[in-house]
Design a protein around this motif. Structure first.
Motif, PDB file in Angstrom:
ATOM      1  N   ALA A 128       0.520  -1.678   0.406  1.00 49.06           N
ATOM      2  CA  ALA A 128      -0.571  -0.488  -0.294  1.00 49.06           C
ATOM      3  C   ALA A 128       0.505   0.884  -0.286  1.00 49.06           C
ATOM      4  N   LEU A 129       1.912   1.348   0.657  1.00 47.62           N
ATOM      5  CA  LEU A 129       2.864   2.664   0.355  1.00 47.62           C
ATOM      6  C   LEU A 129       3.200   2.959  -0.915  1.00 47.62           C
ATOM      7  N   HIS A 130       3.378   1.521  -2.282  1.00 46.91           N
ATOM      8  CA  HIS A 130       2.872   2.853  -3.881  1.00 46.91           C
ATOM      9  C   HIS A 130       1.989   3.394  -3.978  1.00 46.91           C
ATOM     10  N   PHE A 131       0.766   3.995  -3.268  1.00 45.95           N
ATOM     11  CA  PHE A 131      -0.183   4.500  -3.274  1.00 45.95           C
ATOM     12  C   PHE A 131      -0.017   5.199  -2.262  1.00 45.95           C
ATOM     13  N   GLY A 132       1.109   5.399  -1.841  1.00 48.57           N
ATOM     14  CA  GLY A 132       0.931   6.749  -0.609  1.00 48.57           C
ATOM     15  C   GLY A 132       1.973   8.210  -1.233  1.00 48.57           C
ATOM     16  N   GLN A 133       1.665   9.941  -0.225  1.00 50.44           N
ATOM     17  CA  GLN A 133       2.357  10.255  -0.643  1.00 50.44           C
ATOM     18  C   GLN A 133       2.318  11.827   0.936  1.00 50.44           C
ATOM     19  N   VAL A 134       3.545  12.230   0.885  1.00 54.39           N
ATOM     20  CA  VAL A 134       3.710  13.133   2.085  1.00 54.39           C
ATOM     21  C   VAL A 134       2.382  14.606   1.716  1.00 54.39           C
ATOM     22  N   LYS A 135       2.064  15.280   2.450  1.00 52.19           N
ATOM     23  CA  LYS A 135       0.570  15.672   2.386  1.00 52.19           C
ATOM     24  C   LYS A 135       0.838  16.616   3.470  1.00 52.19           C
ATOM     25  N   GLY A 136       0.380  17.929   3.703  1.00 52.31           N
ATOM     26  CA  GLY A 136       0.214  19.230   4.462  1.00 52.31           C
ATOM     27  C   GLY A 136       1.198  19.721   4.858  1.00 52.31           C
ATOM     28  N   GLU A 137       1.330  20.491   6.414  1.00 54.94           N
ATOM     29  CA  GLU A 137       2.155  21.178   6.807  1.00 54.94           C
ATOM     30  C   GLU A 137       3.310  20.604   7.185  1.00 54.94           C
ATOM     31  N   CYS A 138       2.497  19.571   8.067  1.00 52.72           N
ATOM     32  CA  CYS A 138       2.922  18.405   9.594  1.00 52.72           C
ATOM     33  C   CYS A 138       3.466  17.069   8.820  1.00 52.72           C
ATOM     34  N   ASP A 139       3.843  17.480   7.158  1.00 51.56           N
ATOM     35  CA  ASP A 139       4.379  16.401   6.475  1.00 51.56           C
ATOM     36  C   ASP A 139       3.802  14.854   6.917  1.00 51.56           C
ATOM     37  N   THR A 140       2.257  15.091   6.481  1.00 52.73           N
ATOM     38  CA  THR A 140       1.665  13.705   6.793  1.00 52.73           C
ATOM     39  C   THR A 140       1.388  11.745   5.766  1.00 52.73           C
ATOM     40  N   PHE A 141       2.128  11.171   6.182  1.00 50.04           N
ATOM     41  CA  PHE A 141       1.961  10.561   5.205  1.00 50.04           C
ATOM     42  C   PHE A 141       0.355  10.062   4.559  1.00 50.04           C
ATOM     43  N   VAL A 142       0.102   9.689   3.423  1.00 53.62           N
ATOM     44  CA  VAL A 142      -1.179   9.311   3.658  1.00 53.62           C
ATOM     45  C   VAL A 142      -1.501   8.752   2.431  1.00 53.62           C
ATOM     46  N   VAL A 143      -2.504   7.687   2.155  1.00 57.19           N
ATOM     47  CA  VAL A 143      -1.907   6.615   1.308  1.00 57.19           C
ATOM     48  C   VAL A 143      -3.561   6.639   0.583  1.00 57.19           C
ATOM     49  N   ASP A 144      -3.357   6.929  -0.882  1.00 54.46           N
ATOM     50  CA  ASP A 144      -5.252   7.205  -1.557  1.00 54.46           C
ATOM     51  C   ASP A 144      -5.695   5.595  -1.638  1.00 54.46           C
ATOM     52  N   ARG A 145      -6.534   5.874  -0.316  1.00 55.51           N
ATOM     53  CA  ARG A 145      -7.533   4.765  -0.602  1.00 55.51           C
ATOM     54  C   ARG A 145      -8.440   4.085  -1.933  1.00 55.51           C
ATOM     55  N   ASN A 146      -8.487   5.024  -2.591  1.00 55.98           N
ATOM     56  CA  ASN A 146      -9.279   5.430  -3.889  1.00 55.98           C
ATOM     57  C   ASN A 146      -8.319   4.098  -5.045  1.00 55.98           C
ATOM     58  N   ALA A 147      -7.726   4.971  -4.936  1.00 59.30           N
ATOM     59  CA  ALA A 147      -6.809   4.354  -5.606  1.00 59.30           C
ATOM     60  C   ALA A 147      -5.136   2.808  -5.860  1.00 59.30           C
ATOM     61  N   LEU A 148      -5.547   2.731  -4.352  1.00 55.74           N
ATOM     62  CA  LEU A 148      -5.424   1.484  -3.847  1.00 55.74           C
ATOM     63  C   LEU A 148      -6.713   0.338  -3.561  1.00 55.74           C
ATOM     64  N   MET A 149      -7.852   0.883  -3.634  1.00 55.51           N
ATOM     65  CA  MET A 149      -8.721  -0.091  -4.415  1.00 55.51           C
ATOM     66  C   MET A 149      -9.034  -0.857  -5.072  1.00 55.51           C
ATOM     67  N   ASP A 150      -8.470   0.416  -6.689  1.00 59.47           N
ATOM     68  CA  ASP A 150      -8.920  -0.506  -8.082  1.00 59.47           C
ATOM     69  C   ASP A 150      -7.288  -1.089  -8.199  1.00 59.47           C
ATOM     70  N   ALA A 151      -6.453  -0.460  -7.340  1.00 59.46           N
ATOM     71  CA  ALA A 151      -5.111  -1.717  -7.920  1.00 59.46           C
ATOM     72  C   ALA A 151      -5.450  -3.275  -7.225  1.00 59.46           C
ATOM     73  N   ILE A 152      -5.920  -3.166  -5.955  1.00 59.88           N
ATOM     74  CA  ILE A 152      -6.557  -4.445  -5.280  1.00 59.88           C
ATOM     75  C   ILE A 152      -7.430  -5.461  -6.222  1.00 59.88           C
ATOM     76  N   ALA A 153      -8.682  -4.274  -6.722  1.00 59.79           N
ATOM     77  CA  ALA A 153      -9.798  -4.897  -7.811  1.00 59.79           C
ATOM     78  C   ALA A 153      -9.114  -5.852  -8.965  1.00 59.79           C
ATOM     79  N   GLN A 154      -7.882  -4.783  -9.683  1.00 57.38           N
ATOM     80  CA  GLN A 154      -6.730  -5.466 -10.647  1.00 57.38           C
ATOM     81  C   GLN A 154      -6.321  -6.584 -10.330  1.00 57.38           C
ATOM     82  N   ASP A 155      -5.692  -6.289  -9.429  1.00 59.62           N
ATOM     83  CA  ASP A 155      -4.798  -7.663  -9.105  1.00 59.62           C
ATOM     84  C   ASP A 155      -5.593  -9.249  -8.906  1.00 59.62           C
TER      85      ASP A 155
END
Length: 228
Positions: free
Chosen positions: A80-107
């Motif tokens: 799931a880390l492949h679908f994450g990025q650092v966001k915000g002023e606090c440099d919070t790491f987040v994973v794009d749930r929708n992109a991850l779900m699409d990848a799960i469905a495809q796999d």
């Protein structure tokens, strides 16, 4: 064997404790699905903590031929880390749930060799760590749009979620998932008080309409304990 073949359907939640890890249950699931003589079971592991080599080592310890299983398309690891990025002023790491779900469905759709009798298992290791970094949170939407519903929609026979006790901040998520599970697997120490104690107890709570002989019934679940 911690789980019977009949347990691997619907939604299975595996919970462990700090004193007793659930890796044995995870190994038994992989062994049962990928090691069957019929070679009709496939597994997609969604993880955020481990690499593909971690699970490859696990399969080798189970005496499974990793090269053959991978070449047949019966086993995949999606980080799931492949679908994450650092966001915000606090440099919070987040994973794009929708992109991850699409990848799960495809796999999931690409697993296997096209055998009409084959089935797939969707396994999340570990679901609490994943929920903690997903945006938007899977728990903020209806069940049909969560990871559980994804497994059903793509045709997976079973969705297994491993919830590790070391992520205690999301204990409420574990309880919420427990109300949806067709089977609950709880791993905890035997509690004998012996400092050298290395054994653990595996309790399997099955939702069922028909009581099974010698099983204890509580809260709508049938309880079966396994000592290892």
């Amino acid at each position: 064997m911690a789980l019977a073949a009949s347990d691997l359907h619907g939604f299975v939640l595996v919970r462990d404790s700090v004193e007793a890890d659930s890796s044995y249950v995870l190994s038994s699931i992989l062994k049962q699905v990928l090691g069957a003589a019929q070679r009709d079971g496939n597994v997609l592991v969604v993880t955020i903590k481990h690499s593909t080599s971690h699970y490859s080592t696990m399969l080798r310890r189970l005496n499974l031929n990793v090269t053959t299983i991978a070449s047949e398309g019966r086993f995949k690891v999606l980080n799931a880390l492949h679908f994450g990025q650092v966001k915000g002023e606090c440099d919070t790491f987040v994973v794009d749930r929708n992109a991850l779900m699409d990848a799960i469905a495809q796999d999931l759709k690409s697993l296997g060799t096209g055998n009409p009798n084959e089935y797939s298992i969707l396994l999340f290791d570990d679901i609490l760590s994943l929920v903690s970094v997903c945006e938007p949170s899977p728990m903020d939407v209806g069940v049909e749009k969560t990871f559980i519903g994804l497994g059903y929609s793509v045709g997976a026979r079973c969705t297994v979620m491993v919830a590790h006790a070391d992520v205690s901040t999301y204990a409420g998520v574990t309880r919420a998932l427990g109300t949806l599970a067709s089977s609950l697997v709880t791993v905890k120490p035997l509690g004998t008080g012996t400092s050298a104690e290395i054994e653990s107890q595996i309790q399997i709570f099955r939702r069922s309409c028909t009581p099974i002989a010698s099983e204890k019934w509580t809260l709508g679940y049938a309880e079966h304990s396994v000592r290892r």
